[in-house]
Structure formats: C-alpha cells, structure tokens
Write a protein that holds these residues in place. Sequence first.
Motif, PDB file in Angstrom:
ATOM      1  N   CYS A 133      35.716  49.227  31.951  1.00 31.89           N
ATOM      2  CA  CYS A 133      37.056  49.163  32.528  1.00 31.89           C
ATOM      3  C   CYS A 133      37.564  50.587  32.723  1.00 31.89           C
ATOM      4  O   CYS A 133      37.454  51.420  31.825  1.00 31.89           O
ATOM      5  CB  CYS A 133      37.979  48.396  31.590  1.00 31.89           C
ATOM      6  N   CYS A 150      41.027  50.996  30.132  1.00 26.53           N
ATOM      7  CA  CYS A 150      40.966  51.012  28.667  1.00 26.53           C
ATOM      8  C   CYS A 150      39.581  51.366  28.162  1.00 26.53           C
ATOM      9  O   CYS A 150      39.383  51.564  26.968  1.00 26.53           O
ATOM     10  CB  CYS A 150      41.411  49.669  28.104  1.00 26.53           C
ATOM     11  N   CYS A 175      43.695  44.232  31.271  1.00 21.58           N
ATOM     12  CA  CYS A 175      44.400  45.360  31.889  1.00 21.58           C
ATOM     13  C   CYS A 175      45.101  44.914  33.169  1.00 21.58           C
ATOM     14  O   CYS A 175      46.171  45.402  33.508  1.00 21.58           O
ATOM     15  CB  CYS A 175      43.440  46.503  32.194  1.00 21.58           C
ATOM     16  N   CYS A 184      39.457  45.633  33.545  1.00 22.45           N
ATOM     17  CA  CYS A 184      39.190  44.342  32.921  1.00 22.45           C
ATOM     18  C   CYS A 184      40.402  43.427  33.113  1.00 22.45           C
ATOM     19  O   CYS A 184      41.484  43.885  33.499  1.00 22.45           O
ATOM     20  CB  CYS A 184      38.856  44.530  31.444  1.00 22.45           C
TER      21      CYS A 184
HETATM   22 ZN   LIG Z   1      40.706  47.297  30.393  1.00 20.30          ZN
END
Ligand SMILES: [Zn+2]
Length: 87
Positions: free
Chosen positions: A14, A17, A41, A38
């Motif tokens: 991702c 994050c 997120c 992701c």
């Molecule tokens: Zn993420």
Amino acid sequence: MDKWEEMLTCALACHRCGADLGPQDKRILSVYDHRPVCLPCKKEEEQRPDYEEVSRQMIGTCMAETEILYSDPGGYCFHHFYPFACK
Ligand SMILES: [Zn+2]
C-alpha cells in the motif's frame, strides 16, 4: 497488459500505510495521487471532507488526460472506485 496495469495492479505494498499487498489482495487507486492503496486506507480517504469533490474532478480530468497515454482510460480511471487484484 497496459503499462499502468503493470505498475499499479501488482504493487507489492500500500502506498499510504506500507501494508503488504499479495497478488490476490484487493487494492484501489487513490483519487488524490493515483497511487494504489489498501482498502482500509481507501475507507479513510473516503472520510475526507473534500473526497466527493476531488473524485468528481478526478474522473473528469482522468478520462481526458489518460486517453492519450493509455489504450484503456476507462479501466484506469474507474480503478479509483472499484477494488481490484493483481492479475
Ligand atoms: Zn494502506
């Protein structure tokens, strides 16, 4: 496969994050920076007060801009709204 698909659909993590993304893990593009993120997120992104406005503008400019760059601008642009997995 178009270039953007190689770059984005098979991202290994991702972009926001840093969570690992496996080939079967769903990911989705951010309307803010077009990076694969992701799903948690993305949920966070959707809570932003300007999300609706940004996504509306994004889809308009995205279709126009990527028409020249990619053979399938619709596929690329709509990946900002529909989760997908690495093929
Ligand atoms: Zn993420």
